[in-house]
Every structure is written in C-alpha cells, then in structure tokens.
Design a protein around this motif. Sequence first.
Motif: not given
Length: 826
Positions: A458-475
């Motif tokens: 969960e923290l990964m989604k919110k911090t280091v990879f926040h923007n990449l997660h937004e771009l590729y939310p299924e990964r």
Amino acid sequence: SEASFEGVDDVAMAAPKPAPRRNDSAALAKEIAEKLTYAIGKDPATARRHDWLEATTLAVRDRIVDHWLASNARNNASGAKRVCYLSMEFLIGRLLRDAINNLGLSEAIRDALSAYDVEIDLIELLEPDAALGNGGLGRLAACFMESMASTGVPGFGYGIRYVHGFFRQEVVDGQQVELPETWLEHGNPWEFERRERAFEIGFGGKVTMIEEAGKPPRQVWRPAERILAVAYDTPIVGWRGARVNTLRLWSARALDPILLDAFNSGDHIGALLEANRAQSITQVLYPADSHLAGQELRLRQEFFFSSASLQDIIRHHLKRHGDLTTLPDKVAIQLNDTHPAVSVAEMMRLLIDVHAMGWDQAWDITKKVFSYTNHTLLPEALETWPVNLFERLLPRQMQIIYAINAQIIREATQSGLDGGKIAAISLIDEGSGRRVRMGQLAFVGSHAINGVSALHTELMKKTVFHNLHELYPERIQNKTNGVTPRRWIMECNPDLTALVTEAIGPGFKDDITKIKGLDALATDAGFRDKFMAVKLRNKQRLAKTIEERLAISVDPHAMFDVQVKRIHEYKRQFLNIIEAVALYDQIRSHPEIAWQPRVKIFAGKAAPSYANAKQIIHLANDVARVINADPSVQNLLKVVFLPNYNVSLAEQIMPAADLSEQISTAGLEASGTGNMKFAMNGALTIGTLDGANVEMLEHIGEDNIFIFGLTAEQVAARRANGQGGREIIENSPILKGALDSISHGVFSEPGRYSNLIDNLYGNDWWMIAADFEAYWQTQRRLDTVWQDPTAWGTKAVHNTARMAWFSSDRSIREYAKDIWSAPTGA
Ligand code: PLP
C-alpha cells in the motif's frame, strides 16, 4: 552386465544407467567409506572430521543428482513454464542438513556415521555458510529456491558466485571489525562447474549503425571489453526429494587467461592484469543492505549476471522451442529488487539487435516475461546510476533506456498525466545530476510489480510508485514474504519437530497448515509443559554457545529477549539498548519491585561505511560490559552481543528466543522475515505495526502479540511537522535518565555517543524518543505475563500453531498463480 561397458557400440545400445541407490544405513555407510577412499584418498583410520564431512556430502549429493537429472528430464519432456529468479544475493547458509532432511535421510546418515564413531552433529558444523547475501532479501531468495523445489515449480535461481561472501564480523574492544570471508577455501562439493556454459559479456565501446542492402538498418554494439561468465550449478532439493531445481551462479573469467605477448616481452605483471580485472567482478559481495553502493564495480556486477542469465534463458528457449515469440509462454523472470533491473534493457537489446525482432514485439515480450519485487521504500536504498557512467559502460543499453523512456512519456501524455507527474515517472532523474532510476526501469518493463507485505504494498502505491501506479493501476500487487518451515522449524528445532509430531502426527511436515492442530493444545497443561521444556533445552544450548564465545554466563530460566538482524537505524536496536539502560537504572533504584530476569541478546552486522550503525554496535558492547559486571543486577539483567550473525547462528538463536524484537520505525521495514522465524518457534513478538508484523497480528491474534508505537501514518505526520524529541525526552524521566547515563560516561568516556543522542533531541528521525514510552510500558506488560508461565506458554503455543500462512510455500504458490502462470506440483 559388465560386458556392455566394454565397447562403445554396446554402451550406446544398452545406455546403462546406474542402479538406484539404497538409502539404508548399511548402504550409506559403505558408500561414505567409498567416497572417503576413492574421492578423497583417505582411510577411516586417518580421516579428519573435514574428510568425513566431504565424504558424507558426496554420498548425499549422489542421491540428489539422481533426482536432479530426473527433474530436468521431466521439465524438458513436459515443456512446462520455467521460473527464473534473478537475484544478486542468495543467503543460503549450510546445505548438508537441508539436503539430508529433505531426502528423509536423517536417521540413516546418523546411524551410518556412528559405525565409524563419527557424529553427524559435529561434522555438520564444519560446513561453511554460503553467505552470498546481506540479510532479508538474500535469505528470501534462498527460502524461495527451497520452496519452489518443494511445491513443484520448475525454478532456476540465477546469481553471482562471489569468491568472498558477506564479511566475517569480529568485535574487538567493543567495535566491529570486518574480515574477509572465505567459504570456497576447501572447495565446494555442492557445485558443478559448467565450463561449456559460458557467455561473453561486454562493457564499454561503441554502438554503430549497420546498413545492409534490403534490410532495415540496425544498431550493433561493439564492446571495448569482453569477459566470460561461466556457470556453476548447485542442486536445490525440495521436500521429500520430489523435485531438484538448479541454482546457477556466474563466475567471471578473462577470455585470455594471460597476455602472452606482454609476458614474453617481460611485462609479467601486466600480462595478468586483464585476467585480474575480469575476475574482480565476482570476487566480493557488496556488504550494503538497504543502502545504495554506487560504485562502478557494482553496476558491472549487475549487468554481468543479468546478461549472462538472459543469454542462457534465450539459448535454452531457442534450443527447445525454436522461436522467441513464445518466450512468455515458457519463461517467467522475476527480478529480486532492482539489482537485475538492467535486464529489461538487455533483453530488448538481445531481442532487437541480436535476434532481429521489431521494437513493439520485443517490448511486448519483455513486459510479459518480467516481473519485479520491490524490497524497500527507503530513499537511500533506491538504486540510481549516473547517466554518464551508464553511457560509458553500457552505451547500447542506455540508448534503449532513452527509447523506452520516450515511449512511457508518450503513454503518460496520452493518458493526460500532467508535467510534474511525468517528470516523476521518467526513467531519468533530471534533479540530481541526471541519473537512471532502476526502480522505474524495472516497473515499466514488468507486467507485475509486487511489494512484500500488505502494508508495504500500500505504501508503495502511495509513495515511490505513486505516479506509475496511476498510469498502470493494474500492475502492483502484494505477495507477503514467507520462510521455509523445513529449515526454520524442522531442521533448526528438531526437539520441537519431534514434539509436534508426537502431538498431532507427522502431517504438518508435508502440509504446514496442519500445524494449526496445536492450537487446541495451548490450554493443555501437559503439552504446554513439554513445549516450554523444548524451549528451555534450546535456551540451554544457546547459553552454552554464549559462554563459549563470550565467557558470559546467562541463566536459561531468564527471559531471552532477542534482536538479531542487520544493524540499521530504522530497525532501532538503539531503542532496545536505551530500554536496557533504563531497566538497569530502574532495577538499581527500585530493588523492591519484582523485576523479571532478562537476557537481552543482540547480533547483527553493520555496513562498513555506516558510521551510526557501527556506533550502535559499540554502544551495545559498552553497555553489555558494564551491566554484566555489576553485581547489583547480576541475576536480573544481562546484555549479550553475539558476533558474526549469519544463517547458522540464526538457526541456533530462533528456537531459543522467548521474546522477538521487531521494533522498526513503522512504515520502514518492508516485511521482515526474522519476525516469522521467531514466532514459528514459539517466541512472542514485541513489535510495531510495520511490515509483516501487521499480518502476523491478524493471524496470531492480539492476545498473543505485543504491538506498540506510532503507526506509519503517524510517523509520516510527525516527520512532516518536524517534531523533534526534546520535549518528549524532557517529560520522560526514565528516558532522560537513560540518555544521561549514556552521555555522562557510565558506559564509556563521556561524549562517545553524543552524535546518536543529539539526533534524538534534534529531529528524532527514527521516532526513538517518540516511541520510547509505549515501548517501555509494553515491556513491563511482558514482564507481567512472564511471571505467569501458564499465560506465557499458552501464547507461545498459539504462536507456533498460527504461523503456517507465513510459509514460503504459500508465497511461492501465490507468485506461481498470480504472477508467473507457472505450474505447481501441489
Ligand atoms: N540475516 C539472517 C541470517 C537471517 O536469517 C534473516 C532472517 O531471518 C535476516 C538477516 C533478516 O532478518 P530481519 O527480517 O529481522 O531483518
């Protein structure tokens, strides 16, 4: 028949295979003697213990080889998907006991050796630890290798055959001294050198465009420097020998072992320089854990093993399946952290430049094949490389990274991300002198990215990879770590294993979830007594080790309160030491209180360049020296720092712990795996809501685990507010008293630790002051429980009974199903 071995034609026709080996003790005794005689050249009368170890290893190895060849033949026949686990570290430890246990040979080997008056328990200890890793990340790779073999996944580990593994730690005058580790000194009977399996690895040079008539132009990399990667294979045997997988480690070698021209013209040293330079790549493991080691040699190591592994994977695939378009159906490649992330660019280069594939198809295949495990959010650990270094060492891979970056930025722009977010996902960090971000590269080149505990993901989604997660939310997905119950219960705790078998039968050995059957026995006084008697025996053994190594005598009936792991500020050994000092002060000033006897045990290595971590080791040893020598607390408090923490020491410590310290600053420990090993062996945990502790709480239940302190959110908020520790310290007499004792020279000359202490008064970055009171109170609650052996024993049994979910078999099955689409046998 004998005759069929005579003529070549007969051999080809009869294709004789060796007879299956017998596993009774008489057969083993005979074979061990044969190995001693014909492989080692000794006879039983003159053999030393080392010779017996080697002879036994070779006899066991023969049995593994039979299974190994069969497993490989099955893989090839079925064409099942293979999982390649790329990891710069494999922290294996010893292999003999693991192999004997998994093959079910423990009794037979013991009996076989006793025929020669040799004790297996003694010779096992002579095997050096394979310490090709720093800590949790490398040990996870080792557990995963064992679990892949045990759950029937056709797994291949790929890594580096370091000549010198993790350094040996000695403590001299209370301080860490690093000494070279030499595990290969007496050879390594587990490995098979595969000289025929060698690949060229390039560095430097130029990229040129080749234009041939009738063909599209293509880039060709002409490296200035070329060296060889040679494979060494170690078989990894799974539970009951059902499958034997391969760990393939690469060793660097020069193409030309000596430059004869130079030698003949009298330059005897220069003639060998190139060979030395090549070999230096696989000489030494970098001893930095959760910290970036930014030297050029490190990038060379990363590329070296990545390229060799990919070339090997592609070679194998082409031989079996002929065509690279089917690669993702046949191979999954897991990147263990960003260390092998350059593989993404190297795979593209191999597909496009060497195998003439188009960009789009190559990119599609790359993403389907790779997946990436993130192990840390600590900024100081996130790998980046200066663009100019990258360009000089790997010019073609750098071009490819630029091209990937352009494509990702196009996709981001199309999806409507704004400029700031696009800068954040860029593979190039423009902020601090242009650097390649390896986390971003691994992310965009993978179809699945996983964290190693629910909180961390969960923290990964919110911090280091926040923007990449937004771009590729299924990964992004979660795969909570696990540890293998074969090594971490059965092998390291044979008495517990025997007790569990007696209580609920042997089924838990095949299916660890059955250990839940112990839960009902937690309230059975008879069982509990036996359980705690096993614990006491394990503590007696550890007490003996402590006495032998440190000449400190500890009472096995005291609570063994243990913190063993890498020394790091975020892991907060400092908090634990301050608590020891506070306890020391309180015991002396309040002799009327019924203090519970404790032995505080520490072990762990500091990265050689990590000054604060080394100070913490020094402090632990200073505090131990003074407290252990003070007769006024003799039976109530001892402090022990055991040098040279490694897998073998962990195997002794975990079964002997009453209390497990998992007290990292919340949000900073990705998972932890030591926490799991302790709890499986019946230790209670004192811990923060961090990493896998959160899930342990869910499984073990809040009555059986001791959670304290700030949450990850509260830590982030406090850090953002810049609240330091001064006010807290000044309002806490116990904490202030302890810090004053340290500052004012009770344990050393005054001021030795002023840097560490000033940090607490200052920003208290690791929340040691902020969490102290909660930690202290929770420790006192534990004292109360310790006073009641029934309560403690009940909780201890619940811990062992409820930890099955943290088996790495469960982790591996989840990876196989959700990420690799690979078969499991069970
Ligand atoms: N080092 C060794 C030798 C281990 O066995 C382990 C895990 O048990 C670790 C390091 C990682 O410990 P932790 O998860 O507590 O950081």
